[in-house]
Design a protein around this motif. Structure first.
Motif, PDB file in Angstrom:
ATOM      1  N   GLY A 250       0.865  -1.440  -0.248  1.00 30.12           N
ATOM      2  CA  GLY A 250       0.062  -0.124   0.038  1.00 30.12           C
ATOM      3  C   GLY A 250       0.726   1.485   0.013  1.00 30.12           C
ATOM      4  O   GLY A 250       1.851   1.305  -0.299  1.00 30.12           O
ATOM      5  N   PRO A 251       0.344   2.599   0.460  1.00 29.64           N
ATOM      6  CA  PRO A 251       1.283   3.451   0.329  1.00 29.64           C
ATOM      7  C   PRO A 251       2.661   3.589   1.170  1.00 29.64           C
ATOM      8  O   PRO A 251       3.425   4.362   0.980  1.00 29.64           O
ATOM      9  CB  PRO A 251       0.192   4.721   0.873  1.00 29.64           C
TER      10      PRO A 251
ATOM     11  N   ALA B 286      10.623   2.246  -5.437  1.00 28.25           N
ATOM     12  CA  ALA B 286      10.118   3.150  -6.351  1.00 28.25           C
ATOM     13  C   ALA B 286       8.704   3.081  -6.496  1.00 28.25           C
ATOM     14  O   ALA B 286       7.995   3.927  -7.190  1.00 28.25           O
ATOM     15  CB  ALA B 286      10.531   2.431  -7.602  1.00 28.25           C
ATOM     16  N   ASN B 287       8.007   2.015  -5.809  1.00 30.04           N
ATOM     17  CA  ASN B 287       6.735   2.171  -5.754  1.00 30.04           C
ATOM     18  C   ASN B 287       5.908   3.243  -5.064  1.00 30.04           C
ATOM     19  O   ASN B 287       4.792   3.609  -5.368  1.00 30.04           O
ATOM     20  CB  ASN B 287       6.223   0.628  -4.832  1.00 30.04           C
ATOM     21  N   ASP B 288       6.700   3.843  -4.269  1.00 33.93           N
ATOM     22  CA  ASP B 288       6.224   5.024  -3.555  1.00 33.93           C
ATOM     23  C   ASP B 288       5.703   6.100  -4.479  1.00 33.93           C
ATOM     24  O   ASP B 288       4.643   6.955  -4.088  1.00 33.93           O
ATOM     25  CB  ASP B 288       7.399   5.635  -2.674  1.00 33.93           C
TER      26      ASP B 288
ATOM     27  N   GLY C  76     -14.545   8.197 -12.877  1.00 30.48           N
ATOM     28  CA  GLY C  76     -13.753   6.724 -12.938  1.00 30.48           C
ATOM     29  C   GLY C  76     -13.471   6.591 -11.459  1.00 30.48           C
ATOM     30  O   GLY C  76     -13.241   7.555 -10.551  1.00 30.48           O
ATOM     31  N   VAL C  77     -13.116   5.295 -11.508  1.00 33.84           N
ATOM     32  CA  VAL C  77     -12.694   4.981  -9.662  1.00 33.84           C
ATOM     33  C   VAL C  77     -11.272   4.312  -9.573  1.00 33.84           C
ATOM     34  O   VAL C  77     -11.044   3.422 -10.500  1.00 33.84           O
ATOM     35  CB  VAL C  77     -13.589   3.655  -9.270  1.00 33.84           C
ATOM     36  N   LEU C  78     -10.663   5.038  -8.776  1.00 28.51           N
ATOM     37  CA  LEU C  78      -9.372   4.551  -8.130  1.00 28.51           C
ATOM     38  C   LEU C  78      -9.385   3.840  -6.866  1.00 28.51           C
ATOM     39  O   LEU C  78      -9.836   4.395  -5.933  1.00 28.51           O
ATOM     40  CB  LEU C  78      -8.266   5.642  -8.144  1.00 28.51           C
ATOM     41  N   ALA C  79      -9.430   2.475  -6.964  1.00 28.82           N
ATOM     42  CA  ALA C  79      -9.192   1.663  -5.789  1.00 28.82           C
ATOM     43  C   ALA C  79      -7.782   1.272  -5.271  1.00 28.82           C
ATOM     44  O   ALA C  79      -7.035   0.806  -6.063  1.00 28.82           O
ATOM     45  CB  ALA C  79     -10.132   0.558  -6.091  1.00 28.82           C
ATOM     46  N   VAL C  80      -7.520   1.498  -3.971  1.00 23.72           N
ATOM     47  CA  VAL C  80      -6.208   1.303  -3.462  1.00 23.72           C
ATOM     48  C   VAL C  80      -6.081   0.275  -2.385  1.00 23.72           C
ATOM     49  O   VAL C  80      -6.937   0.660  -1.275  1.00 23.72           O
ATOM     50  CB  VAL C  80      -5.693   2.377  -3.025  1.00 23.72           C
TER      51      VAL C  80
END
Length: 229
Positions: free
Chosen positions: A151-152, A159-161, A180-184
């Motif tokens: 996750g965050p 690099a995923n940050d 549109g939907v951003l799901a995290v």
């Protein structure tokens, strides 16, 4: 108890080694001493898809033709299989996976877990960083589902940050169509990330979920963020 057996190892771009292990019909993907994924614990990853699509179909600007979906991270395929089950035959699902071995495992050692999902004609595998797909996708997607790292608060790859910082979230907003939907997915809450989502132009809900779905398990969190006009 049946001991774990090591099936394969692979290097992560940028450093680190993933290990694929099996014990009976149970699979585990680990980084060092941390278990990243387990084939018996996919409830929250499934919810990543089902919660996003419930919000997508509720909105006034829901797509009239098949939706286009981007999934960041193949993992053990829980989110992918939930998406395939929830969407109709005219949907298009792209899965971006940075580690080639993870895709290979899905077709070989972990084929019993994936079933026939990897052969579904709605699926396109993108070999690469989901961030690149997001930056290239101006108003391309109806939903983006991110299950990358921990996750965050990243664990496996610094690099995923960039997916979760202000610049990355603005790119995700631009890659989505209106409404549109951003799901995290995340292993836990992050108030600063919630603020960044709102600053990037999203209306945000936080949904607590469990690792084993209705059977309980560890507590995880999913952000459902909807792009405004």
């Amino acid at each position: 108890m049946i001991p774990w057996s090591l099936l394969d190892t692979t290097l992560i771009p940028g450093g680190g080694e993933l290990r694929l292990l099996r014990r009976g019909d149970e699979f585990s993907i680990r980084l060092g001493g941390n278990e990243l994924m387990n084939s018996r614990l996919g409830g929250s990853e499934e919810a990543l898809a089902t919660l996003a699509f419930a919000r997508l179909t509720d909105r006034a600007t829901a797509p009239t033709s098949g939706p286009r979906i981007l999934i960041g991270g193949l993992g053990m395929g829980f989110t992918l299989r939930a998406a395939l089950a929830a969407l109709g035959p005219d949907a298009a699902i792209e899965v971006a996976e940075l580690v080639p071995a993870v895709v290979a495992w899905a077709r070989t050692e972990m084929a019993p877990v994936f079933g026939d999902s990897m052969a579904d004609n709605r699926l396109t595998i993108i070999a690469g960083d989901v961030g690149e797909a997001i930056r290239a996708g101006k108003a391309r997607y109806d939903a983006i589902l991110l299950d990358v790292d921990n996750g965050p608060d990243g664990l496996s790859r610094t690099a995923n940050d960039a997916l979760y910082d202000a610049v990355g979230l603005r790119a995700a907003c631009q890659a989505l169509r209106q409404g549109g939907v951003l799901a995290v997915w995340s292993s836990g809450p992050d108030a600063a990330f919630t603020r960044r989502l709102r600053q990037a132009g999203f209306a945000v809900d936080q949904v607590p979920v469990r690792a084993m779905g209705k059977r309980g398990g560890a507590r995880h969190l999913i952000w459902i963020a909807v792009r405004g006009s």
